[in-house]
Design an enzyme around this catalytic site. Sequence first.
Site, PDB file in Angstrom:
ATOM      1  N   GLY A 324      76.806   9.980  17.811  1.00  0.00           N
ATOM      2  CA  GLY A 324      77.729  10.848  18.538  1.00  0.00           C
ATOM      3  C   GLY A 324      77.017  12.108  19.012  1.00  0.00           C
ATOM      4  O   GLY A 324      77.223  12.571  20.134  1.00  0.00           O
ATOM      5  N   TRP A 327      74.744  11.207  21.834  1.00  0.00           N
ATOM      6  CA  TRP A 327      75.519  10.951  23.055  1.00  0.00           C
ATOM      7  C   TRP A 327      75.649  12.236  23.882  1.00  0.00           C
ATOM      8  O   TRP A 327      75.645  12.206  25.107  1.00  0.00           O
ATOM      9  CB  TRP A 327      76.914  10.430  22.668  1.00  0.00           C
ATOM     10  CG  TRP A 327      77.840  10.243  23.845  1.00  0.00           C
ATOM     11  CD1 TRP A 327      77.963   9.145  24.630  1.00  0.00           C
ATOM     12  CD2 TRP A 327      78.777  11.199  24.364  1.00  0.00           C
ATOM     13  NE1 TRP A 327      78.900   9.343  25.600  1.00  0.00           N
ATOM     14  CE2 TRP A 327      79.420  10.605  25.468  1.00  0.00           C
ATOM     15  CE3 TRP A 327      79.129  12.500  24.010  1.00  0.00           C
ATOM     16  CZ2 TRP A 327      80.398  11.264  26.207  1.00  0.00           C
ATOM     17  CZ3 TRP A 327      80.102  13.151  24.748  1.00  0.00           C
ATOM     18  CH2 TRP A 327      80.724  12.536  25.832  1.00  0.00           C
ATOM     19  N   HIS A 328      75.742  13.373  23.173  1.00  0.00           N
ATOM     20  CA  HIS A 328      75.920  14.637  23.879  1.00  0.00           C
ATOM     21  C   HIS A 328      74.691  15.052  24.667  1.00  0.00           C
ATOM     22  O   HIS A 328      74.794  15.795  25.642  1.00  0.00           O
ATOM     23  CB  HIS A 328      76.305  15.751  22.903  1.00  0.00           C
ATOM     24  CG  HIS A 328      77.726  15.676  22.466  1.00  0.00           C
ATOM     25  ND1 HIS A 328      78.128  14.857  21.448  1.00  0.00           N
ATOM     26  CD2 HIS A 328      78.838  16.283  22.934  1.00  0.00           C
ATOM     27  CE1 HIS A 328      79.435  14.986  21.297  1.00  0.00           C
ATOM     28  NE2 HIS A 328      79.899  15.835  22.188  1.00  0.00           N
ATOM     29  N   GLY A 329      73.528  14.621  24.243  1.00  0.00           N
ATOM     30  CA  GLY A 329      72.339  15.001  24.999  1.00  0.00           C
ATOM     31  C   GLY A 329      71.082  14.478  24.343  1.00  0.00           C
ATOM     32  O   GLY A 329      71.035  14.264  23.130  1.00  0.00           O
ATOM     33  N   PHE A 482      76.597  15.944  29.887  1.00  0.00           N
ATOM     34  CA  PHE A 482      76.627  14.827  28.938  1.00  0.00           C
ATOM     35  C   PHE A 482      76.997  13.544  29.661  1.00  0.00           C
ATOM     36  O   PHE A 482      76.995  12.497  29.135  1.00  0.00           O
ATOM     37  CB  PHE A 482      77.601  15.100  27.797  1.00  0.00           C
ATOM     38  CG  PHE A 482      77.347  16.426  27.126  1.00  0.00           C
ATOM     39  CD1 PHE A 482      76.034  16.880  26.956  1.00  0.00           C
ATOM     40  CD2 PHE A 482      78.370  17.226  26.705  1.00  0.00           C
ATOM     41  CE1 PHE A 482      75.777  18.100  26.355  1.00  0.00           C
ATOM     42  CE2 PHE A 482      78.126  18.445  26.096  1.00  0.00           C
ATOM     43  CZ  PHE A 482      76.837  18.878  25.923  1.00  0.00           C
TER      44      PHE A 482
END
Lengths: 482, 343
Positions: A324, A327-329, A482
């Site tokens: 997770g 996923w943001h960066g 993102f």
Amino acid sequence: MSFSSLEYIIFFGIVLVVMAISNALKSKCKIETVQQIRHVFLLIMSYIFYGWADMKFCFLMLALTIVSYVTSLIVAKRDKYEKAATVLGVVTPLVILGIFKYFNFFVDSFAQLLHTSSSVTLSLVLPVGISFYTFQSLSYTIDVKRGKIEAQKDFINLALYISFFPQLVAGPIVKAEDFIPQLHEDRSVSLKNLEKGLQIFVLGLFKKIVIADRLSIFVDEVFETPSAFSALTVVLAVISYSIQIYFDFSGYSDMAIGSAKCLGFDLRRNFNFPYISKNVSEFWKRWHISLSSWLMEYLYIPLGGNRKGVARTYINLVITMLLGGLWHGASWTFVAWGLFHGIGLCVHKLYKKIRKLPKDYKGSTIPNIISTVCTYIFVCFGWIFFRAESFANAWDVFRAMFTLQGGVQHYYIWTFVAIAVVIVRFVSVTLRNKKANEALTTDSYIYLPLDKTWGLTLFSLFIMLTAALAYFSSNPFIYFRF
Amino acid sequence: MKFRQIILWMMKAFVAVVISFAIMCGFSFFYDNVPAHFDNLNNSTDYKYESNKFYSKATEGIAFGHTNNDGFNNELDLGEKDIDILLMGSSQEEAFNVKTSESTAAQLNRLFGNNYYTYSIAHSSQTLPYFVRNLESALKTYKPKSYVLFEVQSILITPEIAQNALNNTLERLSSAKGIAADLQKVPYLKVLYHQFNDYKALKATPTVAGSDNTNTATDEYTQNIDGLMQKIEELCAKYNVTPIIYYQPHLSLNNDKTVNVLNIDTPLNEISGFYNSYVSLCQKHNIIFVDMTDDFLKNYNEKQILPHGYCNTKVGVGHLNAEGHRIIAERLYATIEEKAVTR
């Protein structure tokens, strides 16, 4: 195209007018035909919206849509190609995401690990919103495979689900089972929808261009040179960032929900006062709800969830949060942020187990307040990793706070305004819900009656205030990247 | 919806907009309300503000006050006292972001007691070429007895503007006229106008005026500055006043607690050739050059306070704050006192 730009206001105005005109066709054509015209129009406008800055990414989204469409139809047939089609339908979005978002990151990381320089990096621009629409495409294929939804025979409907412009570039991540059925209903512009949708949109606009953008001035400055500021200033900057990211992202979600509502579509809420959470688990039920529920459904549960023993539960939690975070960066600071929350979730689970607390444990007032404050502090520490450009930068921020360093004292007035806005909004919604005898989770929006003069006055006052206080900067939405 | 209902709703909406507009005007009156400006007919400046008008600023700093009978931001009205020192400056010295009593001019007056009276005719967008173009009219109009102060925040000058000033072809800074000027008097419309300009600026491609990023002053630069300073020297000699140019750079923070000295946006050390040329030309033309860099740095090292920026802006960016005005006033006071002693 950003929701807070003049271009979007014009673009959205055109969409609304055409959709409203389509209502007039209902008396002349079959409802199915009208729906089809609306969907084609919305699809074209969604691609224009997405391709506004760079048209070539539209082809990427179209290719992904075609793969999802074809594979899901094959999967739905349940024949010998089902497995291969499922694999293709799941792997394709992941490969696209991997190449565009993570390839250079992993190559660079390996090169650093081996103390060599990488010579195979790709010069790719990250397509806006790729993390969102790949996840939607992925979940669609999985849901068809699981038999939760039927495969779409109408390509337009599937393409519109993946590209629907209000939620395309920064969510909320919409599940096919929530959205596609709406395409089979007579949904369009109506006064009732406009009344609610516009109010939600303006609220989101206020959150973004008044509060979040103004806070970004202070936050950016302090995170750029944390060692130059006093400890208290750095603490205030961290608090400011916690509000900035909340208002930036929830503001975007509000604008997405409001835009969709104006067009007659319902998107689920993405935030539910996350900073009143009493523990990390609750925080993730209130923050970026569409992502956390996606991760739960399509990652944590398939990994085994809590069904494979205590140790596996904790491992699954940490893996889910790590991914997770990633996923943001494509940065190790995001991984650290995910790990930090993963550990937080494990500790909370362990605590509940040791104390043998029931699932619906509510607790008393004072411990609840202490828990809420502790959870907020924990989340703020996490935000330091999330916001920092590097670990060295995050370390500077932590050091500045904990060594009580001296330096420039800057007590930014918008930090206190933002805190006041958060409190006023929370109290007003709580009072409204108490009065209406509703749970806090039902709806966080307060609607003004736009058929009454006082309602119209307050609404136009709010619009005028937003225009007066807006900060015009080149700050894109945080979640755009993102 | 019936036609009658639509008309009724539109009437309600109209009433709502009128009420909210009135409320927003009240809000804007205290939020961001600088008086309207118009052409200054005596040419001592390009424009001046409406006289005896209330002003407020909560967008950059938090300040309230009113302009004097001459349309500038001074504690006293024009004519109440003879002027000893005339201050010509930009929006930095216009001082709408601080209380009138915190401006450089006001602080100088306090420091001098009854010995000297400083009067400010600073307003936005004025730079050295504009000062030069307006100097004679300013000296004729205000008749300072001893000094004329020029505030500069950049030693770089756009060549065209400098040449136009020397050829007397420099266009006047524009002021709103007619309906546009009247609309400026409506506080909320003025706020919206500022917001619209900010939005336009955001969309515009930034242009950089000044140096070509070489560290050596070009001949063109030297000739322009030389010409401007020669005019200052001649006019000040004619009206028997001493010119002082004070340079106030910006400071930006580094993570190691040090600061960069900036000429607007450019690090000063990158244009040291221009700086040295500027200083030597001041000396050549008998203009006292006061560089605030050391004073700003000393104040930062002692107190960790930067001379620009407010509680509602970025630190170190924008206009002079009260601390910045104080440091400048003290340094100018010391310079003038020193000159008086040595004289």
